[in-house]
Structure formats: structure tokens, C-alpha cells
Design an enzyme around this catalytic site. Structure first.
Site, mmCIF file in Angstrom:
data_model
loop_
_atom_site.group_PDB
_atom_site.id
_atom_site.type_symbol
_atom_site.label_atom_id
_atom_site.label_comp_id
_atom_site.label_asym_id
_atom_site.label_seq_id
_atom_site.Cartn_x
_atom_site.Cartn_y
_atom_site.Cartn_z
ATOM 1 N N SER A 161 0.850 -1.192 0.000
ATOM 2 C CA SER A 161 0.000 0.000 0.000
ATOM 3 C C SER A 161 0.881 1.236 0.000
ATOM 4 C CB SER A 161 -0.905 0.016 1.232
ATOM 5 O OG SER A 161 -1.631 1.235 1.305
ATOM 6 N N TYR A 172 -1.585 0.011 10.427
ATOM 7 C CA TYR A 172 -1.678 -0.514 9.065
ATOM 8 C C TYR A 172 -0.460 -0.099 8.252
ATOM 9 C CZ TYR A 172 -3.492 -0.955 4.266
ATOM 10 O OH TYR A 172 -3.664 -1.262 2.936
#
Length: 277
Positions: A161, A172
Site C-alpha cells: 500500500s 496498518y
């Protein structure tokens, strides 16, 4: 059965003929689109997911293949928990039992569960984010590695990501930074033994509503405002000022998984509309 996939923006028929490809997190979103595309391009696809919805996606791929006359096929391994090494081992062993080998692995499991400033995460929530977005990739790489080393060839594509730099997702971000580290270190370690390891770093991506939710979703005005802050930041950081599509994310993943990318390894490719994260 899920509906047949929408027409792809472009296909390379036969590109994955004779290849056995595992795709994790394949019941929906980017993973589903990757599995559909590889099946349409002739690959033997094993869809790995906790959800039994992956079975329906596999049925849709097989119907699409039959309709269009390609050599692809699909089956599913469901109910596996890739946050545990035992789940990853099961996914690989089922693939080897069915097909005798595993040529390509696409690691797609992950995704932010909560979006909030870091001081509002408690220890349990942080651990869940790491378990969700780091360990499935780590465990699947370890589980598939012996058979690839024995074969002297193999390709791993990790879905990371560009949120390694962004707001309201520190745990995250840490997990996806770990995915980048796995990609680069494992590529360096195994290149001399015939294995390529790559990653894409998607930005914000438009997708249908999730069929299986990652968590409870935002509750209350403050939680919704934190999520909106993330959406606004992600959108404004791109040159295009929009989210990408599932096809725009799947196409680079599929390219990296193919033999066309044979001189590429160890890189994390940004697929984020110019936002380098």
C-alpha cells in the site's frame, strides 16, 4: 454463483497457460479481479480466502473460461486463517495436492480495520492490524518457498500500500512497511535460486461494498470524520484527484506475476495516481 466478470480493459490470452497461481484474499476486491484476470489468461487459479464466497468467484471464472474457450480453470481453498502459519501451510498443501506445484503466489490479504489517530488505538487494536496486514503475507511466503526452491523457479507478488505514509492508519502503515521489507529482502535472498519477489503499492481504490467486513465500521460522528479525513487525504495526494479502479490495480499485479516481468524483482511499484506515499 457470482456474476461473470465485467469485460477487462485488455487481456493477453494464454499468458498464464500452464501456470498454477495462488491468489489470497480472492473472494472480493482486488484479489477477486486478479484471480478473474489470470483465469481468463489461461492460468490454473487457486483462490484462497476465509470466506466461502471464493467458491462462487471460482465458479464464475470457470464459466467465463468455458464461454471464451481459454485454458484457465479455478478452484477455491476456503476457511483458512492466513494470520496463522498453519492456515498458510494448508493453502499451499491443498494446491500441491491438486496440481503438483505452485508457480506463482499473489499475496492480497490485508486492509485497515480502523482509521483513527494513533493515540486512539489500544494495544489489542494495534495487534489486530498487524495480524491482518503483515502476517498473511509473511506466512504465505514462508509456506510456498520450499516448493519454489525445489522447482528452482517461482514468482511472488505482494500487494502492499502507498499508505506507508498517510494519516489515521499508523498500525496498518507499519504492517505494509513490513510487507515492503519482506519483498525486498526475500527478493535479494532468493534471486540466485530462480525466484522473483515483487510488490505493488495501491492507492485508494474504488470497489463494490465489501461482502465480508474487516471490522465493525465507523461508529459515531467522530469516527466517520476520521475516515473522511483519510479519504480526503488520499484523494488530494493523487495527481488525478480520484481513486483507482479494480482493473487499474489488477493489471500491474498480473503483469508482475507474468513472465513478461522476468527481469524485475525486489521493487515496490506505486500504483497510486502519482502519490508516492
Amino acid at each position: 454463483m457470482t456474476p461473470l466478470p465485467e469485460p477487462f480493459s485488455a487481456l493477453s490470452p494464454g499468458r498464464f497457460n500452464g501456470k498454477v497461481v495462488l491468489v489470497t484474499g480472492a473472494a472480493q476486491g482486488i484479489g477477486q479481479r486478479v484471480a478473474e484476470r489470470i483465469g481468463a489468461e489461461g492460468g490454473t487459479v487457486v483462490l484462497v480466502d476465509r470466506s466461502e464466497l471464493a467458491e462462487q468467484v471460482a465458479d464464475g471464472i470457470n464459466e467465463h473460461v468455458a464461454k471464451n474457450g481459454s485454458e484457465g480453470s479455478a478452484s477455491a481453498v476456503t476457511g483458512v486463517d492466513l494470520e496463522q502459519f498453519a492456515g498458510a501451510e494448508l493453502a499451499v498443501s491443498e494446491t500441491l495436492q491438486r496440481h503438483g506445484r505452485a508457480d506463482i503466489l499473489v499475496n492480497n490479504v490485508g486492509g485497515a480495520i480502523l482509521m483513527r489517530p494513533f493515540e486512539h488505538f489500544d494495544a489489542e487494536q494495534i495487534q489486530k492490524e498487524i495480524n491482518r496486514s503483515l502476517f498473511p503475507t509473511l506466512w504465505m511466503c514462508r509456506a510456498v518457498l520450499p516448493t519454489m526452491l525445489e522447482a528452482g523457479s517461482g514468482t511472488i507478488v505482494n500487494v502492499s500500500s502507498n499508505a506507508t505514509r498517510g494519516i489515521n492508519r499508523v498500525p496498518y502503515s507499519a504492517a505494509k512497511g513490513g510487507v515492503n521489507g519482506i519483498t525486498q529482502a526475500l527478493a535479494m535472498e532468493t534471486a540466485g535460486r530462480g525466484i522473483r519477489v515483487m510488490a505493488t503499492a495501491p492507492g485508494g481504490t474504488e470497489a463494490p461494498p465489501r461482502k465480508v467486513q474487516r471490522g465493525p465500521g465507523p461508529e459515531g460522528e467522530q469516527e466517520q470524520a476520521w475516515v473522511k479525513d483519510v479519504v480526503d487525504q488520499v484523494t488530494e495526494s493523487t495527481f488525478f484527484k480520484r481513486y483507482g479502479t479494480l482493473d487499474e490495480q489488477a493489471a500491474p499485479i498480473v503483469f508482475l506475476a507474468s513472465d513478461e516481468a522476468s527481469y524485475m524483482t525486489g521493487s515496490v511499484i506505486q500504483v497510486s495516481g502519482g502519490d508516492m506515499g
